[in-house]
Scaffold this motif. Sequence first.
Motif, PDB file in Angstrom:
ATOM      1  N   GLU A 160      32.550  83.553  36.722  1.00 50.03           N
ATOM      2  CA  GLU A 160      31.185  84.054  36.594  1.00 50.03           C
ATOM      3  C   GLU A 160      30.405  83.705  37.862  1.00 50.03           C
ATOM      4  OE1 GLU A 160      30.965  83.120  31.765  1.00 50.03           O
ATOM      5  OE2 GLU A 160      29.659  82.051  33.169  1.00 50.03           O
ATOM      6  N   LYS A 161      29.645  84.663  38.353  1.00 52.43           N
ATOM      7  CA  LYS A 161      28.799  84.393  39.506  1.00 52.43           C
ATOM      8  C   LYS A 161      27.691  83.403  39.152  1.00 52.43           C
ATOM      9  CE  LYS A 161      29.563  88.951  41.601  1.00 52.43           C
ATOM     10  NZ  LYS A 161      28.961  90.243  41.973  1.00 52.43           N
ATOM     11  N   GLY A 162      27.132  82.795  40.166  1.00 58.56           N
ATOM     12  CA  GLY A 162      26.017  81.876  39.972  1.00 58.56           C
ATOM     13  C   GLY A 162      24.691  82.618  39.950  1.00 58.56           C
ATOM     14  N   TYR A 163      23.840  82.249  39.024  1.00 62.59           N
ATOM     15  CA  TYR A 163      22.512  82.863  38.867  1.00 62.59           C
ATOM     16  C   TYR A 163      21.547  82.250  39.882  1.00 62.59           C
ATOM     17  CZ  TYR A 163      18.398  84.560  36.169  1.00 62.59           C
ATOM     18  OH  TYR A 163      17.246  85.185  35.750  1.00 62.59           O
ATOM     19  N   VAL A 196      15.904 103.184  35.156  1.00 59.78           N
ATOM     20  CA  VAL A 196      16.786 102.900  34.021  1.00 59.78           C
ATOM     21  C   VAL A 196      17.036 101.398  33.990  1.00 59.78           C
ATOM     22  CG1 VAL A 196      19.032 103.315  32.967  1.00 59.78           C
ATOM     23  CG2 VAL A 196      17.895 105.160  34.238  1.00 59.78           C
ATOM     24  N   SER A 197      16.698 100.756  32.872  1.00 64.77           N
ATOM     25  CA  SER A 197      16.902  99.314  32.759  1.00 64.77           C
ATOM     26  C   SER A 197      18.378  98.995  32.558  1.00 64.77           C
ATOM     27  CB  SER A 197      16.079  98.745  31.603  1.00 64.77           C
ATOM     28  OG  SER A 197      16.500  99.282  30.365  1.00 64.77           O
ATOM     29  N   ALA A 198      18.758  97.782  32.961  1.00 66.22           N
ATOM     30  CA  ALA A 198      20.132  97.310  32.805  1.00 66.22           C
ATOM     31  C   ALA A 198      20.126  95.795  32.892  1.00 66.22           C
ATOM     32  CB  ALA A 198      21.033  97.903  33.893  1.00 66.22           C
ATOM     33  N   HIS A 199      21.247  95.198  32.542  1.00 74.20           N
ATOM     34  CA  HIS A 199      21.422  93.758  32.740  1.00 74.20           C
ATOM     35  C   HIS A 199      21.416  93.488  34.234  1.00 74.20           C
ATOM     36  CE1 HIS A 199      23.018  89.719  32.427  1.00 74.20           C
ATOM     37  NE2 HIS A 199      23.147  89.811  31.114  1.00 74.20           N
ATOM     38  N   SER A 200      20.665  92.475  34.665  1.00 77.46           N
ATOM     39  CA  SER A 200      20.538  92.248  36.105  1.00 77.46           C
ATOM     40  C   SER A 200      21.830  91.752  36.749  1.00 77.46           C
ATOM     41  CB  SER A 200      19.399  91.264  36.399  1.00 77.46           C
ATOM     42  OG  SER A 200      19.713  89.977  35.913  1.00 77.46           O
ATOM     43  N   SER A 201      22.809  91.326  35.939  1.00 77.41           N
ATOM     44  CA  SER A 201      24.105  90.959  36.499  1.00 77.41           C
ATOM     45  C   SER A 201      24.896  92.187  36.916  1.00 77.41           C
ATOM     46  CB  SER A 201      24.921  90.149  35.480  1.00 77.41           C
ATOM     47  OG  SER A 201      25.295  90.960  34.375  1.00 77.41           O
ATOM     48  N   LYS A 202      24.462  93.379  36.456  1.00 76.37           N
ATOM     49  CA  LYS A 202      25.140  94.634  36.816  1.00 76.37           C
ATOM     50  C   LYS A 202      24.090  95.641  37.283  1.00 76.37           C
ATOM     51  CE  LYS A 202      28.882  95.706  34.659  1.00 76.37           C
ATOM     52  NZ  LYS A 202      29.884  96.199  33.675  1.00 76.37           N
ATOM     53  N   PRO A 203      23.447  95.366  38.420  1.00 74.43           N
ATOM     54  CA  PRO A 203      22.371  96.261  38.873  1.00 74.43           C
ATOM     55  C   PRO A 203      22.851  97.678  39.135  1.00 74.43           C
ATOM     56  CG  PRO A 203      22.985  94.697  40.600  1.00 74.43           C
ATOM     57  CD  PRO A 203      23.672  94.245  39.352  1.00 74.43           C
ATOM     58  N   GLU A 204      24.155  97.841  39.358  1.00 75.15           N
ATOM     59  CA  GLU A 204      24.688  99.179  39.579  1.00 75.15           C
ATOM     60  C   GLU A 204      24.596 100.060  38.326  1.00 75.15           C
ATOM     61  OE1 GLU A 204      28.210  96.533  38.410  1.00 75.15           O
ATOM     62  OE2 GLU A 204      26.369  96.361  39.595  1.00 75.15           O
ATOM     63  N   GLY A 214      29.128  89.110  36.734  1.00 71.99           N
ATOM     64  CA  GLY A 214      27.920  88.597  37.366  1.00 71.99           C
ATOM     65  C   GLY A 214      27.089  87.727  36.453  1.00 71.99           C
ATOM     66  N   GLY A 215      27.277  87.857  35.147  1.00 71.85           N
ATOM     67  CA  GLY A 215      26.476  87.101  34.193  1.00 71.85           C
ATOM     68  C   GLY A 215      26.989  85.683  34.004  1.00 71.85           C
ATOM     69  N   GLY A 216      26.168  84.858  33.379  1.00 73.67           N
ATOM     70  CA  GLY A 216      26.557  83.487  33.065  1.00 73.67           C
ATOM     71  C   GLY A 216      26.572  83.278  31.571  1.00 73.67           C
ATOM     72  N   THR A 217      27.669  82.736  31.037  1.00 72.86           N
ATOM     73  CA  THR A 217      27.791  82.499  29.600  1.00 72.86           C
ATOM     74  C   THR A 217      27.996  81.015  29.327  1.00 72.86           C
ATOM     75  OG1 THR A 217      30.199  82.648  29.388  1.00 72.86           O
ATOM     76  CG2 THR A 217      28.972  84.732  29.475  1.00 72.86           C
ATOM     77  N   ASN A 218      27.950  80.670  28.048  1.00 71.72           N
ATOM     78  CA  ASN A 218      28.174  79.282  27.658  1.00 71.72           C
ATOM     79  C   ASN A 218      29.627  78.852  27.792  1.00 71.72           C
ATOM     80  OD1 ASN A 218      25.633  79.356  25.048  1.00 71.72           O
ATOM     81  ND2 ASN A 218      25.474  78.668  27.164  1.00 71.72           N
ATOM     82  N   SER A 219      30.493  79.736  28.288  1.00 77.55           N
ATOM     83  CA  SER A 219      31.874  79.333  28.586  1.00 77.55           C
ATOM     84  C   SER A 219      31.895  78.101  29.483  1.00 77.55           C
ATOM     85  CB  SER A 219      32.623  80.471  29.296  1.00 77.55           C
ATOM     86  OG  SER A 219      32.868  81.550  28.443  1.00 77.55           O
TER      87      SER A 219
END
Length: 506
Positions: free
Chosen positions: A215-218, A299-307, A453-458
């Motif tokens: 996961e990428k860093g926020y 168009v809104s999206a999760h910022s971890s996937k701006p594409e 790109g997102g960060g999870t509790n993993s």
Amino acid sequence: MIRTTLLASLLLASAAAGHAAPVNTNAPSEPAVKAAKYAVATYQNDIVDTLARLVSYNTVADPKVPSDKNPVHIAFKTALKQEAQRLGLDYADHGWVVIVGLGSGSERVGVITHGDVQPVDPSKWKKSPFVLDRTSEPGKLLARGAEDDKGPIATALYAMKAIKDRQVPLSKRIELYVYMGEESDWGPLVEFLKTHEPPQMNITLDAEYPAVTAEKGYGTVAVTVPKQGAEAAPEGAPYVAEFGGGFFGSQIPEDAQAVIANATPELEKLIRARGAKQDGMRYTYEWQGKNLAVRAKGVSAHSSKPEDGVNAISMLADALAMQDWPNTTAGGVVNYLNDMVGTGIHAEKFGNIAYRDGFMGPMTFAPTVIKQRDDGIEVSINMRRPQGKSTEQLTNEVNAALAQWQGRRLPLANISVRINEPWVQKNPPQLPTLMGVFSYFTGMKDPKPVAVGGGTNSRLFPHAVSFGPAMPGKVYTGHSEHEFITTKQLLLNLQMYTAVLVELAK
């Protein structure tokens, strides 16, 4: 979302990794396949009804009331308890964390989810975002939390129920963890895990398939274009009087607005022509005396996937780039966005900060919120950075780029650069099982782990990797104003979660 103040606590498994290597897959056993098929045949309607109940609670964080004191969060947990008990599962409430269990034993398999959701604008939904919309778009189940993360909670509950019904012999206890602050505050979970021993093996249902091992860093780069030090409004000449947009930091914004003072019809024509060249954007124009108000909708999206989105803030600034603007406060914002960000998503214009990793991909860099402050206008840019640069190097490069821009343009205030570390899980032992189940139920051959790109509790649980709920190549709708999960995907997830839990706990 990862908070900077927790950085030291969160870096439990950061390491270097190369390209994803092929993974030997373990085909699911006959008991796992039979339990999975039974789950879908038996509970395909019940799971939707349970999802409808879970999404009916507005579990957005309230900054004034902690989750364990929040009446809506408490009501959600009560509903979850009732669902668990109805399904014959045990339940324990630890305040910010709920654990739903099946079976016994010192060896445990954890299923990590979260019950809180991101903010939502109800005006953008055909029905209430807290009522499961089963009819507006056939085949889709629309609601805040349908994909992130109440759909996975409902799916895990019925996977456990199917295993219980089938009396599958288990040597390990299965525990479903539901954390109530994943989207806002990881601190209580960090504290909880200091005294609570987590399961030895874990999967997180909060990202993508086939499995997420990195996961990428926020990060956030926030600056204020101040009122003090900005240019005075030029008398009689056009200038940007207002600029704003965005909703929250981890959402690609679909709304932005600007006001051009002392505008002319010729200026409007130029803005319209430039905006018309942008794919996926819609603009409205309104004259207010001598001022031209421009509203942009992307168009809104999760910022971890701006594409996956169309950034209204970036695009509106670009539509106004038909000229260089006086550095009034709002004009300075437009110039800053056009000079330093543009319409790209990889920080190509922000000094020398852009880079990529062979496995984790490129850093993404997208403005998400333009906030009006008493002392000026704050611009927040969301960063998702891969491995390959140290935090110190990247921070220094950001500050150097900001210093260079200030030297050319105008001073900035309240500069805040917060950068978290990327995370990599090396050689998770459950990976062959996850890949085998995914391949069996999807028909996709030779699946490989991915980075997101997102960060999870993993990051906080031993040997944890994310397993769904989103399919590779599909737009992830969590955090957007059009969040949904298809009925087909919900039932496919039910099959795969059931089979995986049988395999990991048998």
